[in-house]
Design an enzyme around this catalytic site. Sequence first.
Site, PDB file in Angstrom:
ATOM      1  N   GLU A   7      -5.711  -5.467  -3.394  1.00  0.00           N
ATOM      2  CA  GLU A   7      -4.279  -5.194  -3.428  1.00  0.00           C
ATOM      3  C   GLU A   7      -3.906  -4.349  -4.638  1.00  0.00           C
ATOM      4  O   GLU A   7      -4.632  -4.296  -5.619  1.00  0.00           O
ATOM      5  CB  GLU A   7      -3.493  -6.508  -3.463  1.00  0.00           C
ATOM      6  CG  GLU A   7      -3.746  -7.441  -2.296  1.00  0.00           C
ATOM      7  CD  GLU A   7      -2.881  -7.142  -1.090  1.00  0.00           C
ATOM      8  OE1 GLU A   7      -2.093  -6.188  -1.133  1.00  0.00           O
ATOM      9  OE2 GLU A   7      -2.994  -7.869  -0.090  1.00  0.00           O
ATOM     10  N   CYS A   8      -2.728  -3.721  -4.563  1.00  0.00           N
ATOM     11  CA  CYS A   8      -2.321  -2.808  -5.635  1.00  0.00           C
ATOM     12  C   CYS A   8      -1.332  -3.418  -6.605  1.00  0.00           C
ATOM     13  O   CYS A   8      -1.063  -2.857  -7.638  1.00  0.00           O
ATOM     14  CB  CYS A   8      -1.701  -1.544  -5.052  1.00  0.00           C
ATOM     15  SG  CYS A   8      -0.028  -1.779  -4.455  1.00  0.00           S
ATOM     16  N   GLY A   9      -0.710  -4.535  -6.264  1.00  0.00           N
ATOM     17  CA  GLY A   9       0.209  -5.163  -7.200  1.00  0.00           C
ATOM     18  C   GLY A   9       1.631  -5.262  -6.707  1.00  0.00           C
ATOM     19  O   GLY A   9       2.402  -6.086  -7.175  1.00  0.00           O
ATOM     20  N   ASP A  58      -1.869  -0.196 -12.023  1.00  0.00           N
ATOM     21  CA  ASP A  58      -0.883  -0.602 -11.028  1.00  0.00           C
ATOM     22  C   ASP A  58       0.457  -0.944 -11.667  1.00  0.00           C
ATOM     23  O   ASP A  58       1.509  -0.609 -11.128  1.00  0.00           O
ATOM     24  CB  ASP A  58      -1.396  -1.803 -10.235  1.00  0.00           C
ATOM     25  CG  ASP A  58      -2.522  -1.428  -9.283  1.00  0.00           C
ATOM     26  OD1 ASP A  58      -2.635  -0.232  -8.964  1.00  0.00           O
ATOM     27  OD2 ASP A  58      -3.279  -2.327  -8.869  1.00  0.00           O
TER      28      ASP A  58
END
Length: 272
Positions: free
Chosen positions: A252-254, A145
């Site tokens: 979440e991806c960041g 990410d």
Amino acid sequence: MKTIAVLETILTSHHQTSSLKSVSQVSHYPLDLATLNENLTSVSALEIIAWANQEFHKHLVMSTSFGIQAAVMLHLVTQVVPNIPIIWIDTGYLPKETYLFAEELTQKLNLNLKVYQSDISPARMEAIYGKLWQKKDVDSLNLYDRIRKVEPMQRALKELEAKAWLAGLRQNQTQFRQQLTYVNKQGDQYKILPILTWNSRDIYQYLTKYDLPYHPHFDQGYVSVGDWHSSSPLTADDDNERNTRFHGVKQECGLHLPTTVEEAQSLDSSQL
């Protein structure tokens, strides 16, 4: 939140000034987030966008992932700020359908799209680090990410001189997002979330009302879509919709986590 019918009335109204004045005066920094968020609970998504445009003007940007319901925020925002810079982080691993969906919406809504990518190509990243998504551990996914999403986003925000960032996060999507407010401070920017309290029915009604398309993967059972290697259709075994992302290891991806040292510790469980 207000119904779609009321939103449509606001969209065609030229009398937003009085309600916006009660939210916040322009250009008083730093913003009093507690008071501001309390005031924003009584206004609509479109009014929040109009306030953000008034407050930040040329320093306001928007982000999109061209996900399942991306058309809602793209349509909402561009009705108020037609030429707003729209940041799209292209990881190089998106499904073909996402690229075609992005092209469709860009043409349909005449988007001022700003595409950013990592300085490290997918091939180079794989040669150095391997296929990080296959390791299915949090550290590897977080490194992925940072390389493919977080660094390009930070570069975009800097190059576009962004002071505020509109995003389509909703409280019912992840545990991390449940604690968010309409306006949050993330790093050097304010993160503004106009549809924070919308539910799935609100989204569906808006898409239907304005005849907007949704991502083609929706018809294949996807409720959330990102990179091809880290997205899957929703199944009966999934306790949460976000379990269909990142192999269920994190939600979440960041891109949407705070950047302070303390708050970044929640990276294991949170981002777009």
